[in-house]
Design a protein around this motif. Sequence first.
Motif, PDB file in Angstrom:
ATOM      1  N   MET A   1      -5.676  12.050 -23.947  1.00  0.00           N
ATOM      2  CA  MET A   1      -4.984  12.448 -22.714  1.00  0.00           C
ATOM      3  C   MET A   1      -5.958  13.155 -21.760  1.00  0.00           C
ATOM      4  SD  MET A   1      -1.854  11.461 -22.455  1.00  0.00           S
ATOM      5  CE  MET A   1      -1.574  12.497 -21.024  1.00  0.00           C
ATOM      6  N   ILE A   2      -6.820  14.001 -22.327  1.00  0.00           N
ATOM      7  CA  ILE A   2      -7.840  14.671 -21.501  1.00  0.00           C
ATOM      8  C   ILE A   2      -8.740  13.615 -20.842  1.00  0.00           C
ATOM      9  CG2 ILE A   2      -9.939  16.123 -21.617  1.00  0.00           C
ATOM     10  CD1 ILE A   2      -8.456  17.850 -23.723  1.00  0.00           C
ATOM     11  N   GLN A   3      -9.150  12.626 -21.620  1.00  0.00           N
ATOM     12  CA  GLN A   3      -9.977  11.541 -21.074  1.00  0.00           C
ATOM     13  C   GLN A   3      -9.270  10.827 -19.943  1.00  0.00           C
ATOM     14  OE1 GLN A   3     -10.874   9.206 -24.771  1.00  0.00           O
ATOM     15  NE2 GLN A   3     -12.979   9.513 -24.136  1.00  0.00           N
ATOM     16  N   LYS A   4      -8.015  10.504 -20.160  1.00  0.00           N
ATOM     17  CA  LYS A   4      -7.241   9.749 -19.174  1.00  0.00           C
ATOM     18  C   LYS A   4      -7.161  10.523 -17.859  1.00  0.00           C
ATOM     19  CE  LYS A   4      -2.640   7.751 -18.567  1.00  0.00           C
ATOM     20  NZ  LYS A   4      -1.591   8.676 -18.143  1.00  0.00           N
ATOM     21  N   GLU A   5      -6.794  11.793 -17.936  1.00  0.00           N
ATOM     22  CA  GLU A   5      -6.598  12.579 -16.710  1.00  0.00           C
ATOM     23  C   GLU A   5      -7.938  12.853 -16.021  1.00  0.00           C
ATOM     24  OE1 GLU A   5      -3.828  12.829 -15.433  1.00  0.00           O
ATOM     25  OE2 GLU A   5      -2.433  12.490 -17.087  1.00  0.00           O
ATOM     26  N   LEU A   6      -8.968  13.190 -16.807  1.00  0.00           N
ATOM     27  CA  LEU A   6     -10.272  13.445 -16.186  1.00  0.00           C
ATOM     28  C   LEU A   6     -10.840  12.161 -15.576  1.00  0.00           C
ATOM     29  CD1 LEU A   6     -12.262  16.004 -18.385  1.00  0.00           C
ATOM     30  CD2 LEU A   6     -11.564  16.267 -16.002  1.00  0.00           C
TER      31      LEU A   6
ATOM     32  N   THR B   1     -13.756  21.704 -10.209  1.00  0.00           N
ATOM     33  CA  THR B   1     -12.897  20.614 -10.712  1.00  0.00           C
ATOM     34  C   THR B   1     -12.405  20.931 -12.121  1.00  0.00           C
ATOM     35  OG1 THR B   1     -14.091  18.984  -9.386  1.00  0.00           O
ATOM     36  CG2 THR B   1     -12.851  18.135 -11.260  1.00  0.00           C
ATOM     37  N   TYR B   2     -13.316  21.429 -12.951  1.00  0.00           N
ATOM     38  CA  TYR B   2     -12.922  21.796 -14.321  1.00  0.00           C
ATOM     39  C   TYR B   2     -11.892  22.929 -14.316  1.00  0.00           C
ATOM     40  CZ  TYR B   2     -16.863  19.053 -16.192  1.00  0.00           C
ATOM     41  OH  TYR B   2     -17.726  18.045 -16.542  1.00  0.00           O
ATOM     42  N   ALA B   3     -12.136  23.952 -13.490  1.00  0.00           N
ATOM     43  CA  ALA B   3     -11.213  25.104 -13.449  1.00  0.00           C
ATOM     44  C   ALA B   3      -9.812  24.633 -13.064  1.00  0.00           C
ATOM     45  CB  ALA B   3     -11.729  26.152 -12.471  1.00  0.00           C
ATOM     46  N   LYS B   4      -9.769  23.744 -12.073  1.00  0.00           N
ATOM     47  CA  LYS B   4      -8.487  23.211 -11.607  1.00  0.00           C
ATOM     48  C   LYS B   4      -7.826  22.353 -12.699  1.00  0.00           C
ATOM     49  CE  LYS B   4      -7.153  20.877  -7.381  1.00  0.00           C
ATOM     50  NZ  LYS B   4      -7.675  20.119  -6.226  1.00  0.00           N
ATOM     51  N   PHE B   5      -8.654  21.570 -13.390  1.00  0.00           N
ATOM     52  CA  PHE B   5      -8.124  20.729 -14.471  1.00  0.00           C
ATOM     53  C   PHE B   5      -7.520  21.591 -15.578  1.00  0.00           C
ATOM     54  CE2 PHE B   5      -8.857  18.687 -18.620  1.00  0.00           C
ATOM     55  CZ  PHE B   5      -8.004  17.606 -18.483  1.00  0.00           C
ATOM     56  N   LEU B   6      -8.230  22.638 -15.970  1.00  0.00           N
ATOM     57  CA  LEU B   6      -7.702  23.514 -17.022  1.00  0.00           C
ATOM     58  C   LEU B   6      -6.401  24.181 -16.583  1.00  0.00           C
ATOM     59  CD1 LEU B   6     -10.569  23.125 -18.369  1.00  0.00           C
ATOM     60  CD2 LEU B   6     -10.168  25.390 -19.352  1.00  0.00           C
ATOM     61  N   LYS B   7      -6.362  24.584 -15.320  1.00  0.00           N
ATOM     62  CA  LYS B   7      -5.143  25.210 -14.796  1.00  0.00           C
ATOM     63  C   LYS B   7      -3.992  24.197 -14.749  1.00  0.00           C
ATOM     64  CE  LYS B   7      -3.161  27.295 -10.676  1.00  0.00           C
ATOM     65  NZ  LYS B   7      -3.313  27.708  -9.280  1.00  0.00           N
TER      66      LYS B   7
ATOM     67  N   GLN C   1     -31.154  17.102  -9.314  1.00  0.00           N
ATOM     68  CA  GLN C   1     -30.158  16.647 -10.272  1.00  0.00           C
ATOM     69  C   GLN C   1     -29.132  17.695 -10.683  1.00  0.00           C
ATOM     70  OE1 GLN C   1     -33.275  14.856 -13.080  1.00  0.00           O
ATOM     71  NE2 GLN C   1     -31.585  13.409 -13.128  1.00  0.00           N
ATOM     72  N   THR C   2     -28.018  17.186 -11.190  1.00  0.00           N
ATOM     73  CA  THR C   2     -27.003  18.051 -11.804  1.00  0.00           C
ATOM     74  C   THR C   2     -26.566  17.403 -13.116  1.00  0.00           C
ATOM     75  OG1 THR C   2     -24.901  17.022 -11.094  1.00  0.00           O
ATOM     76  CG2 THR C   2     -26.075  18.354  -9.439  1.00  0.00           C
ATOM     77  N   SER C   3     -25.987  18.222 -14.010  1.00  0.00           N
ATOM     78  CA  SER C   3     -25.263  17.680 -15.157  1.00  0.00           C
ATOM     79  C   SER C   3     -24.112  18.622 -15.489  1.00  0.00           C
ATOM     80  CB  SER C   3     -26.185  17.464 -16.365  1.00  0.00           C
ATOM     81  OG  SER C   3     -26.644  18.685 -16.887  1.00  0.00           O
ATOM     82  N   TRP C   4     -23.062  18.101 -16.098  1.00  0.00           N
ATOM     83  CA  TRP C   4     -21.829  18.883 -16.268  1.00  0.00           C
ATOM     84  C   TRP C   4     -20.988  18.248 -17.364  1.00  0.00           C
ATOM     85  CZ3 TRP C   4     -19.012  14.745 -14.351  1.00  0.00           C
ATOM     86  CH2 TRP C   4     -19.666  13.974 -13.393  1.00  0.00           C
ATOM     87  N   GLY C   5     -20.269  19.093 -18.112  1.00  0.00           N
ATOM     88  CA  GLY C   5     -19.508  18.552 -19.231  1.00  0.00           C
ATOM     89  C   GLY C   5     -18.402  19.449 -19.747  1.00  0.00           C
ATOM     90  N   VAL C   6     -17.409  18.805 -20.326  1.00  0.00           N
ATOM     91  CA  VAL C   6     -16.419  19.509 -21.154  1.00  0.00           C
ATOM     92  C   VAL C   6     -16.332  18.771 -22.490  1.00  0.00           C
ATOM     93  CG1 VAL C   6     -15.011  20.445 -19.282  1.00  0.00           C
ATOM     94  CG2 VAL C   6     -14.450  18.193 -20.230  1.00  0.00           C
ATOM     95  N   THR C   7     -15.883  19.483 -23.516  1.00  0.00           N
ATOM     96  CA  THR C   7     -15.941  18.935 -24.873  1.00  0.00           C
ATOM     97  C   THR C   7     -14.595  19.066 -25.594  1.00  0.00           C
ATOM     98  OG1 THR C   7     -16.432  20.947 -26.117  1.00  0.00           O
ATOM     99  CG2 THR C   7     -18.279  19.931 -24.966  1.00  0.00           C
ATOM    100  N   THR C   8     -14.564  18.567 -26.830  1.00  0.00           N
ATOM    101  CA  THR C   8     -13.373  18.708 -27.672  1.00  0.00           C
ATOM    102  C   THR C   8     -13.063  20.167 -27.991  1.00  0.00           C
ATOM    103  OG1 THR C   8     -14.900  17.961 -29.406  1.00  0.00           O
ATOM    104  CG2 THR C   8     -13.163  16.457 -28.784  1.00  0.00           C
ATOM    105  N   ARG C   9     -13.979  21.070 -27.647  1.00  0.00           N
ATOM    106  CA  ARG C   9     -13.724  22.498 -27.690  1.00  0.00           C
ATOM    107  C   ARG C   9     -12.454  22.856 -26.908  1.00  0.00           C
ATOM    108  NH1 ARG C   9     -17.692  27.506 -26.220  1.00  0.00           N
ATOM    109  NH2 ARG C   9     -17.972  27.537 -28.457  1.00  0.00           N
TER     110      ARG C   9
END
Lengths: 482, 482
Positions: free
Chosen positions: A52-57, A184-190, A259-267
């Motif tokens: 579900m996280i994959q789908k929404e992100l 984007t991540y902060a908004k997604f978590l919220k 460059q940039t890099s960014w990630g979220v995990t199964t954490r």
Amino acid sequence: MTNKKELDKITPMEVDFAKWYTDVVKNGNLIAYGPTKGSLIFKPNSYGIWEMIQKELNSIFKSKGIQNVYMPLLIPESLFALEKEHIAGFNPELATVTHVGNKELSEKLYIRPTSEVLFADLFKKSINSYNDLPMIYNQWANVLRWEKTTNPFLRSREFLWQEGHTSHSDPTEARRFTREMINTYAKFLKNFLAIPTIVGRKTPREKFAGACSTYTIEAMMKDGKALQSGTSHYLAQNFSKPYEIKFKNKENKEDFVYQTSWGVTTRLIGALIMTHGDNRGIIIPPRIAPTQVDILELFANKDEKVSKVAKKLFIDLGRKFRVNLDSSEKNPGFKASNSEIQGVPLRIEIGPRDLQENKVTIVRRDTLEKELVDLKDVKDRVGILLEDIHNNLYESAKERLKNRTVSVNDYDDFKKEIEKSNFVVAPFCCSDEAEERIKEETGATARCIPIKDLFKPENQESCIIPECKNGTKRYVVFAKAY
Amino acid sequence: MTNKKELDKITPMEVDFAKWYTDVVKNGNLIAYGPTKGSLIFKPNSYGIWEMIQKELNSIFKSKGIQNVYMPLLIPESLFALEKEHIAGFNPELATVTHVGNKELSEKLYIRPTSEVLFADLFKKSINSYNDLPMIYNQWANVLRWEKTTNPFLRSREFLWQEGHTSHSDPTEARRFTREMINTYAKFLKNFLAIPTIVGRKTPREKFAGACSTYTIEAMMKDGKALQSGTSHYLAQNFSKPYEIKFKNKENKEDFVYQTSWGVTTRLIGALIMTHGDNRGIIIPPRIAPTQVDILELFANKDEKVSKVAKKLFIDLGRKFRVNLDSSEKNPGFKASNSEIQGVPLRIEIGPRDLQENKVTIVRRDTLEKELVDLKDVKDRVGILLEDIHNNLYESAKERLKNRTVSVNDYDDFKKEIEKSNFVVAPFCCSDEAEERIKEETGATARCIPIKDLFKPENQESCIIPECKNGTKRYVVFAKAY
């Protein structure tokens, strides 16, 4: 596997939070342990959350023009070694392939702990001019970091994540993109996980190995500890120079990309459990729940009408929500307990007695409140309750974060507040030595320098450490952390 | 990167099919080569196809009650070694982790080439009684097999796949499930990839290491070679005995479970390219295409109406189809060529001249036919054309498979037909020795023993090999294969 027996398995969080967490993840169809130390099996309920996280992100990423790719698992030693700070940071954790069958390889291959150097190689081959930029890629992948101590979801040797990698012609654009992704991540978590976070920059000691600056979102778990829940790095030209990722700019001059890099995990699954869970187990926020509504037939075998109504409701609700139907012959207590322990936000119990009045019972997982609802109102009520559960989970977590974040100007107060497992905001010189000392003396680490001055202490003059001669640079959030 | 230049890069398939394939995969935003030999980068277009395959298969799997999980990447040597035939089959291809950082591990860890033994370990821990059965799991994962020769998508050292693993209380149910999954794959290839296949069982020499029997779907590429496109294995108790996966049956007696495993891989992308592609590159079947319709604004900068109509169409079509809008200022020829080379099934060209009559031009990727369509009819027409393209691709492939599959009873005829790159059906004794001989003398391998007797030879008496004393066991499809 009855109600009673299952609940007995979970240590109350007030008694021992760490034990509570381990008990919860072993139940609720979440994990099993794999055959090597620290390895994890994602069972259907936790993998379902990740899907579900994959789908929404993915849907958010798509709206930003981010394209998914897939890079190789193995990195040759010579390629990894080009950026010195990066390999120094990861080297002790690198799982290394030396043989195939009985044959030794001519060069060591590392299992990716992250893929900056692989993307660097791709960018080098793909980019010619400013016309090709920005190049914005993401991948969903498994990575390995050989951690000494492990904890399910929070710190495991193999984890799943998404890692985004971008190349830009302009440093300002790249910096802006770094911040855009952390927001984007902060908004997604919220909005999806119902988790409030503090957005900030990492201190030099805590930043990513090879980055120019690292942004983070820090969430507060129910025990007051911090959990770094997503990061976004501005890499500047730290990789593009050693990896020779060149482009021709508008003036037809050669430059190295930014460059940039960014990630979220199964954490994030761990974050969700420790933010919302209770002594009955996990509570999954509705917008990310693989199953939003469990429909339970009570005494299914004894009453035809129960089964008929349940099936109709299953089809009807299924048009709008993610619904599961339990029409097995197990006893009502087991079914209710099974739904609870798996963290399904709502369950609808359909029994012969309620049905005589054309009603069913809806039970919320968060408050455990029950209500009798007319059959004709069920669909509307489910929609309202799911929204309400999301908001309730988010507001509770926000209230906790607010109440347990305190500002201090005195080092003794600092120690006391850390001891109480609060987030502590203090003026700080941001030197590595001061940070080491605080960690040794209090167990806390610098979580971030908040982007917004939400927690401004009154006295802005000196670093929290009494003898510190460096002067105050920033207001920094400290906490014990996972 | 102009039309001409791109087309020049692709060798005509009639000249050199292998070269044609390599040229196609390097173009069309499909792949780049990774930094280790034989490693592959899936660029957005090929990864997009894989995501669509995942989406559609997941939906089919869900309807069958199959649950997704995720298992660890690394397998300890001692765990792998329990099933002797299995490890013997895979051992020469196993990438082996021996060190972390500078420290040697106490036990070798293999990167999974497939996960039978990991699932065996999970089943052992999870199954107690017949009540827990059947247990039906699937995972989407990367696996490694150190192949000597590699070919993009078809045979790479790392590939992506889904692997399903099941445990049953009853051998009949397990056998039935094995066949159900191979038929599911055949139907999926027909309905989504527009690829006809021959469903059959592998000969003993070709079956999966550790399986009791292996079912396969075999597709015919445009050069007449076979591509094994999906497999389903009945494992019987071959793993449950050494791995001690026991359950209590209804009579409360202990038994070992009966297992199956089944998978399809990113090889399907290769199948799709070599089944449908032409000298301009890949043609993606509409039902699986990440982008079904490219909307191209021609002379976008010179005519406001073009841009307005294009945007409206993009939104309107986007409600029903997967649509991409190219509103860049690149020239029309480039845009058309770019859409073609990426294999998008339909493109809509919106230009000022056609718009004067409220028309746009729709171009099919498969036949390259153009038609002028009234704006008001575009949505309906797109739906019809996408279905038509799917059917056309499927029927062409089916016709080829039919025309190039021949039955023989004589070994000289057999050799001639194989030389012409046909599928050859012949009576066969199914012994390993006979199969080795055929491979040596003709280059062909036994693809499968078809489930349906589609190609019954007239004379059923003796094995195709003249001197063979074994007698005929089966009618077997032979072909040169990837």
